[in-house]
Design a protein around this motif. Structure first.
Motif, PDB file in Angstrom:
ATOM      1  N   ASP A   1       0.860  -1.168   0.000  1.00 39.20           N
ATOM      2  CA  ASP A   1       0.000   0.000   0.000  1.00 39.20           C
ATOM      3  C   ASP A   1       0.901   1.224   0.000  1.00 39.20           C
TER       4      ASP A   1
ATOM      5  N   ASN B   1       1.326   5.508  -1.278  1.00 41.63           N
ATOM      6  CA  ASN B   1       0.670   6.693  -1.819  1.00 41.63           C
ATOM      7  C   ASN B   1       1.610   7.563  -2.641  1.00 41.63           C
ATOM      8  N   LEU B   2       2.660   7.001  -3.141  1.00 42.02           N
ATOM      9  CA  LEU B   2       3.626   7.665  -4.023  1.00 42.02           C
ATOM     10  C   LEU B   2       4.671   8.475  -3.267  1.00 42.02           C
ATOM     11  N   VAL B   3       4.346   8.974  -2.085  1.00 35.08           N
ATOM     12  CA  VAL B   3       5.312   9.820  -1.389  1.00 35.08           C
ATOM     13  C   VAL B   3       5.734   9.282  -0.030  1.00 35.08           C
ATOM     14  N   SER B   4       4.906   8.484   0.587  1.00 35.35           N
ATOM     15  CA  SER B   4       5.209   8.038   1.932  1.00 35.35           C
ATOM     16  C   SER B   4       6.488   7.207   1.954  1.00 35.35           C
TER      17      SER B   4
ATOM     18  N   GLY C   1     -14.206  12.470 -19.726  1.00 34.98           N
ATOM     19  CA  GLY C   1     -13.780  12.329 -18.342  1.00 34.98           C
ATOM     20  C   GLY C   1     -14.210  10.998 -17.732  1.00 34.98           C
ATOM     21  N   GLY C   2     -14.514  10.023 -18.599  1.00 33.20           N
ATOM     22  CA  GLY C   2     -14.955   8.716 -18.101  1.00 33.20           C
ATOM     23  C   GLY C   2     -16.468   8.637 -17.924  1.00 33.20           C
TER      24      GLY C   2
ATOM     25  N   TYR D   1      -5.264   5.099 -14.039  1.00 29.39           N
ATOM     26  CA  TYR D   1      -4.781   6.474 -13.862  1.00 29.39           C
ATOM     27  C   TYR D   1      -5.452   7.128 -12.652  1.00 29.39           C
ATOM     28  N   LYS D   2      -6.780   6.945 -12.559  1.00 33.07           N
ATOM     29  CA  LYS D   2      -7.519   7.562 -11.451  1.00 33.07           C
ATOM     30  C   LYS D   2      -7.022   7.037 -10.105  1.00 33.07           C
TER      31      LYS D   2
ATOM     32  N   PHE E   1      -3.068   8.395  -9.760  1.00 33.68           N
ATOM     33  CA  PHE E   1      -2.692   9.803  -9.642  1.00 33.68           C
ATOM     34  C   PHE E   1      -3.776  10.681  -9.053  1.00 33.68           C
ATOM     35  N   GLN E   2      -4.981  10.143  -8.896  1.00 30.58           N
ATOM     36  CA  GLN E   2      -6.024  10.935  -8.263  1.00 30.58           C
ATOM     37  C   GLN E   2      -6.205  10.462  -6.820  1.00 30.58           C
ATOM     38  N   SER E   3      -6.290   9.138  -6.648  1.00 35.94           N
ATOM     39  CA  SER E   3      -6.449   8.605  -5.293  1.00 35.94           C
ATOM     40  C   SER E   3      -5.114   8.271  -4.646  1.00 35.94           C
ATOM     41  N   LEU E   4      -4.037   8.351  -5.413  1.00 36.99           N
ATOM     42  CA  LEU E   4      -2.692   8.007  -4.936  1.00 36.99           C
ATOM     43  C   LEU E   4      -2.647   6.617  -4.289  1.00 36.99           C
ATOM     44  N   ASP E   5      -3.297   5.695  -4.966  1.00 35.24           N
ATOM     45  CA  ASP E   5      -3.347   4.327  -4.469  1.00 35.24           C
ATOM     46  C   ASP E   5      -2.505   3.474  -5.416  1.00 35.24           C
TER      47      ASP E   5
ATOM     48  N   ALA F   1       8.772  13.078  -3.213  1.00 34.88           N
ATOM     49  CA  ALA F   1       9.270  11.703  -3.310  1.00 34.88           C
ATOM     50  C   ALA F   1      10.719  11.691  -3.751  1.00 34.88           C
TER      51      ALA F   1
ATOM     52  N   ALA G   1       3.312  12.838   3.883  1.00 42.80           N
ATOM     53  CA  ALA G   1       4.581  12.454   3.284  1.00 42.80           C
ATOM     54  C   ALA G   1       5.760  13.080   4.027  1.00 42.80           C
TER      55      ALA G   1
ATOM     56  N   THR H   1     -10.052  13.844  -2.907  1.00 43.63           N
ATOM     57  CA  THR H   1     -10.383  13.702  -4.326  1.00 43.63           C
ATOM     58  C   THR H   1     -11.358  12.553  -4.529  1.00 43.63           C
ATOM     59  N   ASP H   2     -11.189  11.471  -3.789  1.00 41.12           N
ATOM     60  CA  ASP H   2     -12.119  10.338  -3.903  1.00 41.12           C
ATOM     61  C   ASP H   2     -13.506  10.728  -3.399  1.00 41.12           C
TER      62      ASP H   2
END
Lengths: 287, 422
Positions: free
Chosen positions: A36, A38-41, A232-233, A247-248, A251-255, B70, B92, B382-383
């Motif tokens: 799991d 989030n791209l930055v943690s 937009g889907g 993508y969503k 980069f949107q949910s960062l999952d 990051a 972060a 966002t979600d």
């Protein structure tokens, strides 16, 4: 020995490229599916099979998969049918043949973003060129991009229009490799043009057809630009493609873990489908 | 612990000279502003030189900043921080708590109303962003169109849903007699993209509830009578064909094809360029009929300034930030960019007053600015908007789902999302 070493040096840049930009990201994303992130943690906790479990219970994933299949089922026959007709036409000694060949290829080299914007305008319900023409002809405007029923078929048409030229080129190459003697012999035996087309052209085009079907299936599964820009889907997720869903999530949910899981499953689906197609179509291939 | 870390990293200066990097937003007017400020600062502070570098415009600012956190390539100061994304930056570990800097809070509270500052504090009680600018979302309208249908262009009085809808029905017109509208009253974006709801559902909801946001105590808080009224308002708008169910990729307002547009002050410059002769009026977001005369609050689309944890010179970074939000620069910012700094005494400044007298529409935005709300501080925001957006589209735009059901479905989904977040 010296020559051998030089060889290794020569392939080294490509091997490095392959490892850094292909092997590493692929392995990393497989690893991510069990985590799991989030791209930055700085912490990336291990979650086992949680992402896969979530995928199996995720209605939206199956919806996006179904949307993508719907896209492919409309897009491929449309694309192949049109490309074949155009290729046969452009193979005739027409006047201005070079111009037409260039014209049909132009959308292929034009940015998908530009084309999406252009068609979004043309397909606009209240202001678009196409509905304007329909209304002039006394017909009702069609909500091309804003109804659940029409959004995906509209995108399938735009994608077919954009990629048409590419497949025309493949078919043209295929057509030109068919020996003229076959047609001459058929003519002598009294075959009509239609018979020539179905008995000679189509079977002889089988290798090209195989290539086109597989390429456009892979392309279809990767649908992203058109729904991203044009709908937009939406509406109501009716044009959400699998890649857009990735993508969503990413980069949107960062999952990232979940996005990687969908990506991996999609890659496996594409692999499976391509192999089946190859089996089915290869049977009749005449080289 | 945090202070300790900061204390360890700040310190040594290269040949007594400090160099800071500063990232402003990449739009041309803000870059021009940043250039002037940095030039003046550098001339005055030979020992603290600032290097300005606009945030790459090709992707979303949040994406760029997250990637740079990051990758460890963050700037010292950035003035394009979306409070909706701050939860992620904080999680972060990318940001420096501003309240840990000596004297910073006093300075910020001198400039900005206390409630605004409080609203930007993070869950852990720290302030990670200096409130900078808030652009209230309001409704701009074409005075000529209003005149044509007999509405008073200076006092249209469309402050409630029923008055607004009645006027909008008049404004939607078929001018060439082909049976379809050529001028629409309003054309809210129908796309599902989550942030589009900042321009329809959200400001309407904030206005109707006098400032409630979507979440409360880590749960969805919008499934209530006011939320329903907002949903029904937009459903009526689309159902009665006052607003088109179309996607447009151009500026319909500037082209005179719609009479009203929901937007922020940044749109004024573009309208002036595309339609220099248009007479533009401005009004607040309408509220439910039984709320007449109450205070109007709207979405504020704020952008704030953050100092990154990676900085080696937090003190100097704060000094530069202080200069950036000085009154002199706030006035300059308003005039150069037509965007509104979070400063209490802005309108009292005589040069600003004069400027706003010449630009009354901008003046209305300035007066509205203190009455704004941001979005909730949640790393899943966002979600949350995405889930709401889907239901809004089905209930309001397409009119296929009962608004009550849509709101309760959105509530369920949002609570699921919030539960999943760790």
């Amino acid at each position: 020995m010296k020559g051998k070493r030089a060889g290794y040096w020569l392939v080294l840049p490509y091997v490095v490229f392959l490892l850094v930009f292909m092997a590493y990201p692929v392995l990393f994303s497989v690893w991510l599916t069990f985590h799991d992130w989030n791209l930055v943690s700085p912490e990336i906790p291990f979650v086992g099979l949680e992402n896969y479990e979530r995928l199996l219970n995720d209605d939206l994933f199956f919806k996006s998969l179904w949307n993508t299949l719907r896209f492919i089922l409309i897009n491929i026959p449309l694309q192949i049918g049109l490309a074949l007709i155009l290729a046969v036409a452009l193979n005739q000694p027409l006047k201005g043949r070079g111009f037409f060949r260039g014209a049909y290829f132009l959308p292929v080299v034009t940015s998908g973003v530009v084309i999406s914007f252009l068609w979004a305008w043309m397909l606009s319900t209240d202001d678009g060129l196409i509905n304007g023409l329909l209304q002039k002809a006394g017909l009702h405007p069609v909500p091309w991009l804003t109804s659940e029923a029409w959004a995906m078929p509209s995108l399938a048409w735009v994608a077919a229009w954009k990629n048409l030229g590419y497949y025309v080129v493949i078919f043209l190459a295929g057509l030109q490799s068919i020996p003229k003697q076959l047609y001459e012999a058929a003519r002598i035996d009294g075959a009509t043009s239609l018979q020539c087309f179905f008995r000679i052209t189509i079977p002889m085009l089988n290798p090209a057809m195989l290539l086109v079907v597989i390429l456009s299936t892979i392309n279809g599964f990767q649908l992203f630009t058109e729904p991203y820009i044009m709908t937009g889907g939406g509406p109501a997720n009716s044009s959400l493609s699998v890649v857009m869903y990735i993508y969503k999530n990413a980069f949107q949910s960062l999952d990232m873990g979940y996005a990687a899981t969908i990506g991996l499953v999609l890659a496996l689906i594409i692999l499976g489908v391509s192999m089946i197609q190859k089996r089915l179509l290869e049977k009749d291939v005449t080289y | 612990m945090l202070l300790l870390q900061v204390g360890c990293t700040s310190g040594g200066k290269d040949n007594g000279k400090v160099e800071l990097t500063y990232w402003p937003a990449a739009n041309p007017v803000e870059v021009a502003f940043a250039k002037e400020v940095v030039k003046e600062w550098n001339a005055k502070h030979p020992n603290i030189q600032v290097k300005m570098q606009p945030l790459p415009a090709s992707r979303s600012a949040e994406e760029v900043l997250l990637t740079s956190i990051a990758g460890g390539t963050t700037p010292d100061v950035c003035s394009n921080i979306n409070p909706g994304a701050i939860g992620q930056f904080v999680e972060a570990g990318g940001l420096l708590p501003i309240d840990s800097i000596d004297g910073a809070m006093e300075e910020i509270l001198k400039r900005t109303p206390k409630e605004t500052v409080e609203a930007f504090k993070s869950k852990d009680g720290h302030l990670y962003q200096v409130p900078w600018k808030g652009n209230p979302i309001m409704i701009l309208y074409n005075k000529q169109h209003f005149r044509e249908v007999g509405l008073n262009p200076d006092q249209p009085g469309l402050d409630t849903y029923s008055k607004f809808l009645a006027a909008a029905r008049k404004l939607t017109r078929d001018t060439n007699g082909d049976g379809k509208p050529d001028i629409w009253a309003i054309a809210p974006n129908v796309e599902q993209t989550w942030w589009q709801r900042f321009f329809d559902f959200y400001p309407w909801y904030v206005a109707a509830t006098e400032g409630k946001t979507l979440l409360k105590g880590g749960k969805a808080d919008f499934n209530n009578p006011k939320g329903l009224q907002v949903m029904q308002f937009f459903r009526t708008l689309f159902r009665q064909k006052i607003a088109p169910q179309s996607t447009f990729k151009e500026n319909l307002f500037a082209q005179g094809k719609v009479s009203m547009v929901i937007t922020g002050p940044w749109a004024l410059a573009d309208i002036k360029k595309q339609a220099p002769k248009m007479e533009v009026g401005v009004m607040s977001i309408p509220v439910p009929d039984n709320m007449t005369g109450k205070l109007r609050i709207t979405y504020g689309d704020p952008k704030n300034i953050a100092i990154f944890r990676s900085t080696r010179y937090p003190k100097e970074a704060w000094e530069f930030t202080k200069f950036l939000i000085s009154k002199q620069n706030d006035v300059k910012f308003l005039k150069m960019t037509q965007q509104i700094p979070f400063r209490k005494d802005l309108a009292e400044d005589s040069s600003v007053q004069q400027y706003l007298d010449q630009n009354p529409v901008l003046g209305a935005f300035v007066r509205q600015a203190p009455y704004t709300r941001a979005i909730d501080d949640s790393d899943k925001i966002t979600d949350v908007f995405d889930a709401l957006s889907l239901e809004y589209q089905q209930a309001a735009v397409m009119g296929k789902k009962d608004p009550r059901k849509a709101l309760s479905d959105a509530e369920k989904k949002v609570n699921q999302i919030l539960q999943r977040s760790r």
